[in-house]
Enzyme design. Structure first.
Site, PDB file in Angstrom:
ATOM      1  N   LYS A 197       0.839  -1.195   0.000  1.00 27.05           N
ATOM      2  CA  LYS A 197       0.000   0.000   0.000  1.00 27.05           C
ATOM      3  C   LYS A 197       0.874   1.245   0.000  1.00 27.05           C
ATOM      4  O   LYS A 197       0.673   2.158  -0.779  1.00 27.05           O
ATOM      5  CB  LYS A 197      -0.928  -0.034   1.220  1.00 27.05           C
ATOM      6  CG  LYS A 197      -1.828   1.168   1.310  1.00 27.05           C
ATOM      7  CD  LYS A 197      -2.808   1.050   2.457  1.00 27.05           C
ATOM      8  CE  LYS A 197      -3.498   2.406   2.658  1.00 27.05           C
ATOM      9  NZ  LYS A 197      -4.478   2.393   3.719  1.00 27.05           N
ATOM     10  N   GLU A 203      10.568  -4.617   4.379  1.00 28.92           N
ATOM     11  CA  GLU A 203      10.640  -6.032   3.999  1.00 28.92           C
ATOM     12  C   GLU A 203      10.315  -6.201   2.509  1.00 28.92           C
ATOM     13  O   GLU A 203      11.022  -6.884   1.765  1.00 28.92           O
ATOM     14  CB  GLU A 203       9.636  -6.868   4.812  1.00 28.92           C
ATOM     15  CG  GLU A 203       9.937  -6.971   6.290  1.00 28.92           C
ATOM     16  CD  GLU A 203       9.219  -5.927   7.125  1.00 28.92           C
ATOM     17  OE1 GLU A 203       8.976  -4.806   6.600  1.00 28.92           O
ATOM     18  OE2 GLU A 203       8.921  -6.217   8.290  1.00 28.92           O
ATOM     19  N   GLY A 255      -4.880  -1.796   4.728  1.00 30.84           N
ATOM     20  CA  GLY A 255      -4.097  -2.949   4.268  1.00 30.84           C
ATOM     21  C   GLY A 255      -4.776  -4.274   4.552  1.00 30.84           C
ATOM     22  O   GLY A 255      -4.873  -5.147   3.685  1.00 30.84           O
ATOM     23  N   ARG A 256      -5.269  -4.447   5.766  1.00 26.40           N
ATOM     24  CA  ARG A 256      -5.859  -5.745   6.137  1.00 26.40           C
ATOM     25  C   ARG A 256      -7.261  -5.944   5.561  1.00 26.40           C
ATOM     26  O   ARG A 256      -7.889  -6.972   5.796  1.00 26.40           O
ATOM     27  CB  ARG A 256      -5.846  -5.907   7.656  1.00 26.40           C
ATOM     28  CG  ARG A 256      -6.479  -4.766   8.439  1.00 26.40           C
ATOM     29  CD  ARG A 256      -6.119  -4.842   9.917  1.00 26.40           C
ATOM     30  NE  ARG A 256      -6.589  -3.707  10.686  1.00 26.40           N
ATOM     31  CZ  ARG A 256      -5.932  -2.563  10.829  1.00 26.40           C
ATOM     32  NH1 ARG A 256      -4.767  -2.398  10.241  1.00 26.40           N
ATOM     33  NH2 ARG A 256      -6.423  -1.584  11.567  1.00 26.40           N
ATOM     34  N   GLU A 341      -4.912  -6.459  14.755  1.00 26.44           N
ATOM     35  CA  GLU A 341      -4.399  -5.147  14.350  1.00 26.44           C
ATOM     36  C   GLU A 341      -5.527  -4.111  14.404  1.00 26.44           C
ATOM     37  O   GLU A 341      -5.276  -2.928  14.620  1.00 26.44           O
ATOM     38  CB  GLU A 341      -3.790  -5.215  12.933  1.00 26.44           C
ATOM     39  CG  GLU A 341      -2.753  -4.135  12.674  1.00 26.44           C
ATOM     40  CD  GLU A 341      -1.995  -4.311  11.358  1.00 26.44           C
ATOM     41  OE1 GLU A 341      -2.616  -4.188  10.291  1.00 26.44           O
ATOM     42  OE2 GLU A 341      -0.782  -4.565  11.392  1.00 26.44           O
ATOM     43  N   HIS A 372      -5.031 -33.042  17.488  1.00 26.09           N
ATOM     44  CA  HIS A 372      -3.911 -33.880  17.912  1.00 26.09           C
ATOM     45  C   HIS A 372      -2.753 -33.033  18.419  1.00 26.09           C
ATOM     46  O   HIS A 372      -1.614 -33.502  18.468  1.00 26.09           O
ATOM     47  CB  HIS A 372      -3.481 -34.783  16.761  1.00 26.09           C
ATOM     48  CG  HIS A 372      -4.613 -35.668  16.320  1.00 26.09           C
ATOM     49  ND1 HIS A 372      -4.872 -36.890  16.899  1.00 26.09           N
ATOM     50  CD2 HIS A 372      -5.597 -35.475  15.403  1.00 26.09           C
ATOM     51  CE1 HIS A 372      -5.944 -37.424  16.338  1.00 26.09           C
ATOM     52  NE2 HIS A 372      -6.411 -36.579  15.429  1.00 26.09           N
ATOM     53  N   LYS A 501       9.103  -0.613  14.242  1.00 25.71           N
ATOM     54  CA  LYS A 501       9.692  -0.249  12.939  1.00 25.71           C
ATOM     55  C   LYS A 501      10.776   0.813  13.136  1.00 25.71           C
ATOM     56  O   LYS A 501      11.852   0.738  12.548  1.00 25.71           O
ATOM     57  CB  LYS A 501       8.619   0.323  12.001  1.00 25.71           C
ATOM     58  CG  LYS A 501       7.664  -0.703  11.435  1.00 25.71           C
ATOM     59  CD  LYS A 501       6.745  -0.018  10.413  1.00 25.71           C
ATOM     60  CE  LYS A 501       5.580  -0.893  10.049  1.00 25.71           C
ATOM     61  NZ  LYS A 501       4.581  -0.241   9.218  1.00 25.71           N
TER      62      LYS A 501
END
Ligand code: F6P
Length: 536
Positions: A197, A203, A255-256, A341, A372, A501
């Site tokens: 965005k 990253e 973004g999400r 978030e 399990h 950050k």
């Protein structure tokens, strides 16, 4: 949020057994479930009764939920700390009317970008768009957070519809991620989509530069083999991506919440534009339901109220999302970002401290695998963990229908077991049947007691189609919105990610070149010193 009434009701319900509620009300399953389209959400295996539900619904009116919801769909700037509208719903507004931001209808741009995505996706799928070595065999999406989790989740979920090129996702700045991904790929027949965005995320930009160098080294042509997805279109040009390969979106898409637009491009390339349209239509159908249904029948509202009941009223710190569907493997991770978030905040919109707990920890894994692994704690641990089960009535493999029957049976068995439990008397009887006696019988029986009365909900749907996936994602988006409104917080910013950050930026040169750890705490300094001593 005024919880006094609900706390009183919770205290009164403290000794109630969920199972007894079914005995008292034969129609409980119908009265405590919500449906829309083919989706059924059953919340009858909780302690919620008519009085509790009425008190929860009162919270919606106290918080002005209808006005807040309408403000969101209307394009008001409800993301107040960033001064932005919240309009991811416009991205799936295929048949809706105009949607205005600052007096401007945003739909022409949305539909134009969607059409450009369709054309590009079909060119990639059909082999008209090519790399230096021919048609694209592989697509690598580079992004992180909301620019990764949604498309990863949806690509896996829609595997039965995947008839386009192979898709790969690189998110982590750990070089292992991109190295392992690119190793097997042909740099002349791979399309790289850089999704960010902001187009500044360290990253993503680091991985994008690495991918470009790999492509150039291997004889590929980044001019033809890179595309970008961003709301910072100017920065994509600086990176050298031609404008006809750039798919923009506005800052009113968080973004999400962005999988519905250009961030969903890799999904569209995988499954085709028709299936992607069906996904959008599923989301749109949930929007229509959310805007029209009364609170008591409104699935996102009810899902949110169940969440408020378990977290803010009863104080359960986490909730487990347990899809009985291997293809929903990454859904819990997607919901983690969506919910944590959005609602992991401790101040209200006006900056005052929240008087109730923030949103819960969200976690999970597909069943039956989780059974399990961690279900032991869910059944017999000291903490109550409300569980949100999800399952389809049928799978996509008719020849393996017996697998699906087992899957479904396991899903239903778990919610029943959590509710029923097993008493000490029942456990003793079992031990006696096995021939145990006396102290040994007693000791062994105590390990086999299940407290039961543990709440769960189940979302059941006919089959995991693109349309149903769209419904499920939009359902949870609106659930998060409703919980945020009731908490009085801003669900659409994420200031809590900033400090880390900033510190990573200041630590970069320190771990890079031994710049000295002055000003750092003793622990950080010692860890830096260890890393510097132990690397080659
Ligand atoms: O660090 C958090 C975050 O800002 C998320 O909200 C976002 O989804 C992710 O980083 C990626 O951001 P971008 O799409 O701008 O690269």
């Amino acid at each position: 949020m005024q919880l006094d009434t609900l706390r009183t009701l919770a205290a009164q319900a403290a000794d109630t057994r969920i199972l007894d509620l079914f005995a008292q009300d034969p129609d409980r399953a119908q009265r405590f479930s919500a449906s829309t389209g083919d989706l059924l959400f059953d919340y009858s295996k909780t302690l919620i009764d008519a009085d509790i539900r009425a008190a929860l619904i009162d919270l919606c009116d106290q918080a002005g939920l209808a006005e807040r919801r309408d403000a969101m769909f209307r394009g008001d700037k409800i993301n107040e700390t960033e001064g932005r509208a919240v309009l991811h719903t416009a991205l799936r507004n295929l048949d809706g009317g105009p949607v205005e931001v600052d007096g401007q209808d945003v739909m022409p741009d949305v539909l134009d970008t969607l059409q450009r995505m369709r054309v590009f996706a079909e060119e990639v799928r059909g082999g008209t768009a090519q790399g230096a070595g021919g048609s694209f065999t592989d697509v690598v999406n580079i992004g992180i957070g909301g620019s990764d989790l949604g498309p990863v989740m949806a690509t896996l979920a829609l595997a039965p519809y995947h008839d386009g090129p192979r898709l790969h996702y690189v998110s982590n700045v750990d070089g292992a991620h991109i190295a392992d991904t690119l190793r097997e790929l042909d740099p002349t027949r791979t399309l790289v989509i850089v999704a960010s965005k902001t187009f500044t995320t360290i990253e993503t930009m680091t991985n994008a530069r690495t991918a470009r160098a790999w492509m150039l080294d291997g004889g590929g042509d980044p001019g033809r083999q890179f595309a970008a997805v961003s709301s910072a279109v100017d920065k994509t040009e600086d990176f050298g991506i031609p404008s006809d390969r750039v798919f923009g979106f506005a800052d009113w898409v968080g973004g999400r919440y962005s999988v519905w637009g250009p961030v969903g491009l890799p999904v569209m390339i995988a499954v085709g534009s028709n299936a992607f349209d069906a996904f959008l239509r599923g989301g749109q159908a949930m929007d229509v339901h959310f805007r029209a249904a009364d609170w008591a029948e409104n699935m996102p509202v009810i899902l949110a109220l169940v969440g408020i009941w378990h977290r803010q009223v009863l104080g359960h710190a986490s909730r487990a999302v347990l899809p009985y569907d291997q293809r929903l493997l990454r859904l819990p991770a997607y919901f983690q970002q969506l919910e944590m978030e959005s609602n992991g905040k401790s101040v209200a919109m006006d900056g005052s401290a929240l008087s109730v707990p923030s949103g819960p920890v969200v976690w999970g894994e597909p069943g039956t695998n989780g059974q399990h692994a961690f279900y032991q704690l869910i059944h017999q641990g000291t903490d109550v963990i409300p569980c949100e089960f999800m399952v389809a009535a049928e799978g996509h493999e008719p020849e393996l229908a017996h697998h699906h029957r087992l899957l479904l049976a396991n899903c239903l068995a778990q919610s029943e077991a959590l509710m029923r439990g097993r008493s000490l008397e029942e456990a003793r009887a079992r031990m006696a049947e096995k021939g145990l006696q006396g102290d040994e019988l007693e000791r062994q029986a105590r390990h086999r007691v299940f407290p039961g009365n543990r709440p769960s909900t189940t979302l059941i749907f006919p089959q995991l189609t693109p349309f149903v996936l769209g419904q499920i994602i939009a359902l949870y988006e609106h659930r998060v919105f409703v919980e945020g409104v009731l908490l009085g917080i801003n669900s659409f910013d994420q200031w809590g990610v900033e400090l880390g950050k900033e510190l990573a930026t200041s630590l970069g040169p320190i771990v890079d070149s031994d710049a000295g750890t002055e000003g750092k705490d003793g622990s950080t300094a010692a860890l830096v010193s260890y890393a510097l001593r132990h690397r080659g």
